[in-house]
Design an enzyme around this catalytic site. Structure first.
Site, PDB file in Angstrom:
ATOM      1  N   PRO A   2       0.805  -1.204   0.000  1.00  0.00           N
ATOM      2  CA  PRO A   2       0.000   0.000   0.000  1.00  0.00           C
ATOM      3  C   PRO A   2       0.843   1.262   0.000  1.00  0.00           C
ATOM      4  O   PRO A   2       1.806   1.389   0.744  1.00  0.00           O
ATOM      5  CB  PRO A   2      -0.778  -0.110   1.311  1.00  0.00           C
ATOM      6  N   GLU A   3       0.461   2.201  -0.837  1.00  0.00           N
ATOM      7  CA  GLU A   3       1.018   3.551  -0.805  1.00  0.00           C
ATOM      8  C   GLU A   3      -0.063   4.447  -0.221  1.00  0.00           C
ATOM      9  O   GLU A   3      -1.066   3.950   0.295  1.00  0.00           O
ATOM     10  CB  GLU A   3       1.404   3.996  -2.221  1.00  0.00           C
TER      11      GLU A   3
END
Length: 267
Positions: A2-3
């Site tokens: 995840p960013e």
DNA sequence: ATCAGCACCTGTTGGC
DNA sequence: TGCCAACAGGTGCTGA
């Protein structure tokens, strides 16, 4: 992993699900998941969750007493609320609540980290200005880039300077602004800087609206994938035609990360 | 200040 | 089918 958009989606999903829940106990199944600098997790027994938010790529679970349980999902971490007692595949840590539900942290590669910090100790996380923070205007962005000879993409990924941008969105924002990832950060013109900052904001906001990109592992707090991977223009498209000019997308390695760009559209 | 290399880990994929 | 290398949304450390 995840960013910013994926972490934001997870935090938004967890917030209504966790608010007001009272911790009964914490179970740690892989001890290295707990950051060595963390305050003792046992002290959370009896604590009540106030809200869930995001600091850079950290999920921040804020307790009403001010303490913050931070979770960094790194590459393969997942954070979901589970009702059944059956452990998840690769479950590394669980926060059990008095009502019987639990917050489960599953992480195949064991890179993720959980850390309990004191009230107001966000600065201990060492992250720079958030990529979506209003304070990050053209002037602040120019300040961040000024005099830096490092490739612009490497700078975008440096969490100590700019928080939240990861490999997918750095690649996409550079494509959208027509800038080659290898360009020296300090060498961009004012026009290019402004285009890049706008593209960065636009791509992050659009990805949040799509509930993130699921290229492989990512799921949100409800266990559902995002859909922004369908909108990606360069990331993971080596050899495929550029969506704008049909030239094959190139892949190079920059700072040990796969880097994708169109050799015609990005100069 | 910067960067290459490696470390941390496991799972999946693609080439032969 | 099988084996093996390459690769993966990240970050931190060492040493040049």
């Amino acid at each position: 992993m995840p960013e910013l958009p994926e972490v934001e989606t997870i935090a938004r999903g967890l917030d209504p699900a966790l608010r007001g829940r009272v911790v009964s106990r914490i179970a740690v199944y892989w001890h290295r998941t707990v950051d060595a600098r963390s305050a003792g997790l046992g002290s959370l027994a009896g604590a009540t969750i106030g809200s869930v938010g995001r600091v850079g790529k950290f999920v921040a679970i804020r307790f009403v007493d001010g303490r913050i349980l931070t979770v960094h999902l790194r590459m393969t971490g997942r954070l979901t609320v589970e009702r059944s007692r059956k452990p998840l595949l690769h479950e590394r840590l669980a926060v059990f609540f008095r009502d019987g539900a639990r917050l489960a942290f599953a992480d195949a590669r064991k890179f993720g980290r959980v850390r309990l910090i004191g009230p107001g100790a966000e600065s201990d996380l060492g992250v720079g200005i958030d990529a979506l923070h209003a304070e990050l205007d053209d002037r602040a962005f120019a300040q961040l880039l000024r005099g830096r000879r490092t490739p612009i993409k490497t700078l975008l990924l440096d969490q100590r300077r700019l928080a939240g941008v990861g490999n997918i969105y750095a690649n996409e924002a550079l494509f959208d602004s027509g800038i080659r990832p290898t360009r020296r950060a300090g060498g961009l013109s004012a026009g290019q800087r402004n285009k890049l900052l706008k593209a960065l904001r636009r791509v992050l906001l659009r990805a949040i609206a799509s509930r993130g990109s699921s290229v492989d592992d990512y799921v949100d707090a409800e266990g559902l994938p995002g859909s922004f991977q369908k909108s990606l223009k360069v990331y993971g498209r080596a050899g495929l035609p550029c969506r704008r000019c049909r030239t094959p997308i190139k892949r190079v390695v920059l700072a040990q990360r796969g880097t994708f760009y169109c050799p015609v559209c990005q100069q």
